[in-house]
Design a protein around this motif. Structure first.
Motif, PDB file in Angstrom:
ATOM      1  N   THR A 195       0.876  -1.529  -0.261  1.00 43.88           N
ATOM      2  CA  THR A 195      -0.122   0.013   0.092  1.00 43.88           C
ATOM      3  C   THR A 195       0.790   1.194  -0.121  1.00 43.88           C
ATOM      4  O   THR A 195      -0.041   2.373  -0.496  1.00 43.88           O
ATOM      5  N   SER A 196       2.110   1.243   0.366  1.00 42.27           N
ATOM      6  CA  SER A 196       3.051   2.574   0.604  1.00 42.27           C
ATOM      7  C   SER A 196       3.294   2.160  -0.347  1.00 42.27           C
ATOM      8  O   SER A 196       3.491   3.760  -1.187  1.00 42.27           O
ATOM      9  N   VAL A 197       3.977   1.837  -1.100  1.00 37.35           N
ATOM     10  CA  VAL A 197       4.715   1.455  -2.800  1.00 37.35           C
ATOM     11  C   VAL A 197       3.325   2.162  -3.571  1.00 37.35           C
ATOM     12  O   VAL A 197       4.229   2.970  -4.228  1.00 37.35           O
ATOM     13  N   ILE A 198       2.766   1.859  -3.825  1.00 38.88           N
ATOM     14  CA  ILE A 198       1.134   2.535  -4.717  1.00 38.88           C
ATOM     15  C   ILE A 198       1.084   3.600  -4.109  1.00 38.88           C
ATOM     16  O   ILE A 198       0.778   4.533  -5.221  1.00 38.88           O
ATOM     17  N   SER A 199       1.049   3.772  -3.065  1.00 39.41           N
ATOM     18  CA  SER A 199       0.550   5.004  -3.103  1.00 39.41           C
ATOM     19  C   SER A 199       1.419   6.291  -2.601  1.00 39.41           C
ATOM     20  O   SER A 199       1.611   7.256  -3.837  1.00 39.41           O
TER      21      SER A 199
END
Length: 312
Positions: A117-121
């Protein structure tokens, strides 16, 4: 619109290149990203192959449960000639079949230690910023009490001189002469100065001055959201100017309508103070306090009261 290549992601997000080094200069053409779960399961009918592909714990776990032939077939289908790359999150071991297919097709596979989720964001925010609609406007952008005020008007009307006075009063310059504007959301415009003239002001009679050198780092900002437009124009005695503030004009930039006020310029008017007050009044309106409407209501009450007394 700026070009974005896979190598830009490697450099910006400190990703580790696992395979497919021949494709690190592939161009990313969209800000959308994809998690190819259905494709790994064998459904490729609507595979968005032009997007950056993100593989997290779920996708890798599913790949590891496939037979060797299924892994080989699906990894080869994932690695197309237009796929800009894969990012595998959480430092998960990349399946050997994906490494081989990526090397053969020249598709970069990168690894990140962070959660999916952090990478996508982070990557989505970066790409949306890069692919945002863009324009440039002749004017001055100043941060006044936290409000991004775009000052427009004809050349020579006094925009830069007004900006200099605002900086002396403790506000911050973002851009002079040319303001680069990008739309980062449906109602959000971000302005900045072109790299060549960042932190510079042109004052007729003095020339180019460096605001950061003269007034310090606290006198400048690299970018600011634009909230209000102030248009300066030479005073026209035959033109009607709004005296109450009830007329709310708008200026459309790209797809966003911004509140706009027209301020006539003539000797004796302190434009810096007027624009400063306009910014404070804009903040009050956002807090629900509209002085013009309150005055109009007060005036209506007085008129109604006098009318009632007259006919009693």
């Amino acid at each position: 619109m700026a070009k974005v290549r896979t190598k830009d992601l490697l450099d910006r997000f400190q990703l580790e290149l696992v395979s497919g080094k021949d494709g690190i200069h592939r161009e990313i053409i969209t800000g959308d990203i994809s998690r190819p779960g259905l494709e790994i399961a064998g459904y490729f009918k609507y595979y968005p192959k032009e997007r950056l592909q993100i593989l997290g714990k779920t996708e890798i776990s599913f790949i590891n449960e496939l037979s060797r032939d299924e892994k080989k077939e699906r990894m080869e289908k994932l690695c197309t000639d237009v796929t800009p790359g894969f990012v595998v999150t959480r430092d998960i071991d990349v399946p050997k079949e994906l490494i081989e297919a990526a090397d053969d097709a020249g598709v970069p596979v990168m690894s990140s230690p962070y959660k999916t989720t952090s990478v996508i964001s982070r990557i989505t925010n970066y790409l949306e910023s890069k692919f945002a609609p863009f324009t440039a406007i002749h004017g001055v952008l100043v941060d006044i009490y936290g409000v991004g005020v775009l000052i427009t008007g004809q050349s020579g009307v006094g925009k830069s001189e007004t900006a200099l006075e605002l900086v002396k009063r403790g506000h911050r310059l973002v851009a002079d002469d040319s303001v680069e504007i990008r739309q980062e959301d449906t109602d959000t415009l971000i302005g900045n100065a072109p790299e060549l003239i960042k932190h510079l002001l042109e004052i007729r009679g003095l020339g180019i001055i460096d605001v950061m050198t003269l007034f310090g780092a606290g006198a400048v900002r690299n970018y600011k959201r634009i909230s209000l437009v102030i248009n300066l124009e030479i005073w026209d005695p035959d033109k009607h100017y709004d005296r109450l503030g009830l007329d709310e004009a708008k200026m459309k930039i790209i797809d966003v309508d911004l509140p706009k006020a027209t301020v006539p310029v003539r000797p004796g008017r302190n434009l810096a103070v007027i624009i400063e007050v306009a910014a404070m009044n804009f903040r009050l309106k956002r807090m629900g306090i509209n002085t013009a409407e309150q005055f109009s209501q007060r005036l209506s009450n007085v008129i109604d009261h006098d009318h009632d007394e007259k006919y009693e």
